[in-house]
Design an enzyme around this catalytic site. Structure first.
Site, mmCIF file in Angstrom:
data_model
loop_
_atom_site.group_PDB
_atom_site.id
_atom_site.type_symbol
_atom_site.label_atom_id
_atom_site.label_comp_id
_atom_site.label_asym_id
_atom_site.label_seq_id
_atom_site.Cartn_x
_atom_site.Cartn_y
_atom_site.Cartn_z
ATOM 1 N N SER A 157 -4.490 3.055 4.514
ATOM 2 C CA SER A 157 -4.723 2.464 3.194
ATOM 3 C C SER A 157 -4.894 0.950 3.306
ATOM 4 C CB SER A 157 -3.565 2.806 2.258
ATOM 5 O OG SER A 157 -3.753 2.241 0.977
ATOM 6 N N LYS A 199 0.821 -1.225 0.000
ATOM 7 C CA LYS A 199 0.000 0.000 0.000
ATOM 8 C C LYS A 199 0.845 1.260 0.000
ATOM 9 C CE LYS A 199 -3.436 -0.766 -0.511
ATOM 10 N NZ LYS A 199 -4.002 -1.231 -1.803
ATOM 11 N N THR A 200 1.972 1.220 -0.703
ATOM 12 C CA THR A 200 2.784 2.432 -0.840
ATOM 13 C C THR A 200 2.920 2.837 -2.297
ATOM 14 O OG1 THR A 200 4.826 1.105 -0.892
ATOM 15 C CG2 THR A 200 4.127 1.970 1.248
ATOM 16 N N GLY A 201 2.331 2.072 -3.223
ATOM 17 C CA GLY A 201 2.429 2.375 -4.639
ATOM 18 C C GLY A 201 3.305 1.423 -5.406
ATOM 19 N N THR A 202 3.565 0.230 -4.854
ATOM 20 C CA THR A 202 4.464 -0.712 -5.525
ATOM 21 C C THR A 202 3.870 -1.244 -6.833
ATOM 22 O OG1 THR A 202 3.572 -2.466 -4.103
ATOM 23 C CG2 THR A 202 5.625 -1.420 -3.412
#
EC number: 2.8.2.8
Length: 814
Positions: A717, A631-634
């Site tokens: 998130s 949930k960090t944009g990976t």
């Protein structure tokens, strides 16, 4: 008339010259024939050699000497025990050692990372699988932190240089002494004299005098020394000690108990009890409450290594100690494979001092001892007539020995890419065994040249199980051949793989007096050297030997009879032998942490590359990893990277989508053949404890991308992600309720809380990755910036990865 006579004379002379030439040619031919016959006779006749060496048979005699008379009385050659004057009542006041308030870790202060003694200390700790931390010994400066959360970090402190300990500044010395007293932590120190050392001096702060630069002889053990555990007392190691730089300790204080003593070569040395001088001394802590063991030299001498092991055990209350049980198994590889002239004859099997008689003698000392013979049936009866009779004699006594299969034709399994063909080769060996009555139920096999065991060749494991029902094998290649102390076991595809040890015997070591480096090298290995230390420091040892070591001078018999007797003379170790399956069960009971393998890159070890399938290549391994967290944009980063024409991602999974999760999922257990891509993205790698170690072992040169955002945003998130996936804990509780839940909250709520909060402790997880990768290999990506300006971030990532050609992300992401 005259002309006719001259012509006749010329004719006669020519005939005489022709006969002379013929005679010379005949002589040359005869000489060449004689040389050829002589060469054949020399190469094929039994070698004229001295009698085979006699194994070490008496604690008072040298190896190879057949015992020898004792110079000090006692029945059966036993020496009279050495007893120092008793100090009654001392031991009753010695404080019991209890290091339970500390971690089982050793703190080692070394002079430098390259110092020989420091490396020897670390080698023994690593061989014993004891955790340790090394620090450069501070002349001045701060002592490393000794406690954490009111618990001691170290159970033992070792100083390579004793003077660095006694000369600590007052603040650090007081700090260390208080720690040792409060947590019952002992100290081991070494004093090695050099050209600047005084001949006599008092050790600063102690009622103890040091006398250095001495030449000593006849080493003895003090049976009253409390630290003795593995070491058996009442033995005398006769002869001069190496060097003339020994230091002895002298004191009248009751806190000191000699451990090792020796006699002086000259009359210049200080006097001691019965003319003996203490080279290793035990401080019982009666003076200041701290117990210590001090060495008057380094670890070069074998007996110091033995006492060092006992000192570690004693000063840690046996927390850092192996039991006295030792299991050994002697494999005899290639029992039918060998050149003519090197194989076993009938007399080598059942003659005097031959294989079976030696096995019988060893069973008296080592319960259940049995030689374990490996066979390749194709080579049966391929020697001389005498050697073929030796093959038959082995089979006649097949029930008295253990047997295990190699390959039928001794081929390397990694060369077979088809399981069916590989299994057929094994079945030929199975048929041979059945035809000759060889037992086939041991469940143990060894691959020729360790091929296919590690690096793993899955076809070998499948064929082994289908044909032989193999449960156990062994190899010297995991994780690497050298250093031997790093060898470990693992389990793959249901087959238990045990570490195998060498013993200094190879196919070419046939004659005692032709041993490489001289026969003293073999005896040195037995008498306290590498072979002795292998048994001392490993609870289970499988030794590799060869057919040729049991014919000729029978060095295999000499080595193991001598080793067993030497171990029993100098130690309290209890040796025994178990069949391979029981041995494997015992091994993984002792070392359960080794059950899971740690794959390494085969191309970083030439030996591994040579026994790895040619159909495989290291180019298939990932060059970089995207490790998350979740949930960090990976997923967005994965998509942007996949736009680059030079980048190939991991294949999608129906369960984990774009994440193969090789290092944290079941694929890891299948071996490295599961990887075939330039990079892998698995967002749960970031906070999974095992992953950094596994990744660094296989991909030590890889680059790491970590994508971070505000940890509070990441937690929320994840909460919303779980709500979208209909998680009851998320649906029935607010975010605030979840993150503030106490330890008594429902289990599903606490599980959700952990996944919300734990990945966000960025510092802790990054520190773990930095234990295995250099900072220059890790690139932290700003997840917020990736969202707002992805082209800028991707340009920076391109530069970090060094990928060519450069891709225009500005244009691609418009």
């Amino acid at each position: 008339m005259v002309g006719a006579a001259a012509a006749a004379w010329r004719l006669v002379r020519g005939m005489r010259q022709l006969e002379l030439h013929r005679l010379i040619l005949v002589l040359i031919f005869f000489c060449l024939l004689s040389m050829a016959c002589l060469a054949y006779y020399v190469s094929n006749s039994p070698k004229i050699k001295e009698a085979p060496p006699v194994p070490f048979s008496d604690c008072s005699g040298p190896v190879g000497g057949g015992g020898g008379a004792s110079t000090e009385g006692g029945p059966g050659g036993q020496r009279a025990p050495l007893f120092l004057p008793p100090r009654n009542g001392r031991l009753r006041t010695v404080k019991a050692i209890d290091t339970s308030g500390t971690e089982a870790v050793v703190l080692v202060f070394v002079e430098s990372i390259y110092s020989q003694l420091g490396q020897e200390i670390v080698a023994i700790l690593e061989s014993s699988r004891f955790r340790y931390r090394t620090e450069i010994a501070p002349g001045k400066g701060d002592m490393p932190a000794l406690t954490l959360h009111n618990r001691g970090r170290y159970a033992l402190v070792i100083y390579e240089n004793l003077l660095k300990y006694v000369n600590l500044d007052a603040w650090n010395r007081d700090l260390l002494d208080k720690y040792c007293t409060a947590y019952s932590v002992g100290v081991i120190g070494f004093f090695k004299a050099n050209e600047n050392s005084l001949h006599s001096a008092q050790l600063k702060g102690f009622p103890l005098f040091l006398h250095s630069h001495l030449a000593l002889r006849d080493y003895r053990l003090n049976p009253a020394a409390p630290l003795l555990y593995v070491t058996r007392p009442n033995q005398v190691e006769q002869g001069p000690l190496p060097g003339d730089d020994w230091t002895v300790f002298q004191s009248n204080h009751s806190t000191y108990e000699p451990v090792l003593l020796a006699s002086a070569k000259s009359s210049n040395a200080p006097s001691g009890p019965r003319g003996l001088h203490s080279t290793v001394i035990q401080d019982l802590g009666l003076l200041d409450g701290i117990q210590r063991v001090l060495f008057g030299n380094n670890l070069n001498y074998w007996l110091h290594k033995l006492i060092f092991v006992d000192a570690i055990a004693y000063l840690t209350g046996r927390r850092l100690s192996l039991t006295l049980e030792r299991h050994i198994l002697v494999d005899v590889d290639d029992i039918f494979v060998g050149k003519e002239g090197t194989r076993m004859k009938v007399s080598d099997v059942e003659g005097v001092e031959a294989l079976l008689s030696s096995q019988k003698k060893l069973r008296v000392l080592v319960p259940n001892f049995t030689f374990n013979l490996g066979f390749s049936g194709k080579f049966y009866h391929t020697g001389t007539d005498e050697e073929d009779e030796g093959d038959d004699m082995l089979l006649k006594h097949r029930q008295d020995l253990w047997w295990f299969p190699h390959m039928w034709s001794h081929m390397q399994p990694h060369l077979f890419h088809n399981v069916t063909v590989l299994a057929e080769q094994m079945r030929l060996n199975m048929v041979f065994a059945q035809e000759h009555g060889i037992p086939t139920d041991m469940g143990y096999a060894v691959a020729p040249h360790h091929s296919g065991v590690y690096p793993v060749h899955s076809q070998l494991y499948e064929a082994w199980k289908s044909v032989w029902a193999i449960q156990v094998t062994s190899t010297e290649e995991y994780p690497h051949l050298r250093p031997a102390r790093y060898r470990r076991g693992f389990i793959h595809s249901g087959v238990q793989v045990l570490p195998r040890q060498t013993c200094g015997l190879f196919t070419h070591t046939i004659f005692y007096h032709e041993y490489p480096g001289g026969n003293k090298e073999l005896d040195k290995s037995i008498r306290g050297g590498e072979l002795f230390l292998t048994v001392l420091l490993n609870p289970i040892s499988i030794f590799m030997t060869h057919l040729s070591n049991y014919g000729n001078d029978r060095l295999g018999l000499y080595t193991f009879e001598s080793l067993v007797r030497f171990v029993q003379c100098w130690t309290n170790l209890r040796l025994q032998t178990l069949p391979p399956i029981q041995l494997a069960e015992k091994y993984f009971q002792i070392f359960p942490q080794e059950r899971d393998p740690l794959w390494q890159n085969p191309c970083h070890d030439k030996r591994h590359k040579d026994i790895w399938s040619k159909e495989k290549t290291c180019d298939r391994l990932p060059k970089f990893l995207v490790i998350g967290p979740q949930k960090t944009g990976t997923s967005a980063l994965h998509s942007f990277l996949s736009l680059h024409p030079a980048i190939t991602s991991s294949f999608p999974s129906p369960v984990t989508f774009e994440e193969i999760q090789f290092f944290s999922g079941p694929n890891y257990d299948q071996g490295i053949d599961c990887t075939d891509f330039m990079f892998e993205k698995s967002a749960n790698y970031f906070d999974t404890e095992l992953v950094p170690k596994r990744a660094a072992a296989l991909l030590p040169r890889a680059k790491i991308l970590a994508l971070l955002i505000n940890p509070a945003d990441r937690a929320y998130s994840w909460y919303q992600h779980q709500r979208a996936h209909r998680d009851p804990a998320a649906l029935n509780n607010t975010f605030h309720t979840v993150v503030t839940a106490g330890p008594r909250a429902p289990r599903d709520v606490l599980a959700l809380q952990r996944r919300c909060l734990r990945p966000g402790t960025y510092v802790a997880h990054l520190e773990r990755w930095l234990q295995h990768y250099q900072p220059s290999q890790i690139h932290v990506v700003d997840g917020s910036l990736l969202r707002s300006n992805p082209a800028l971030v991707m340009e920076a990532i391109q530069r970090f990865l060094g990928i060519t050609p450069t891709f225009n992300y500005t244009q691609a992401l418009v």
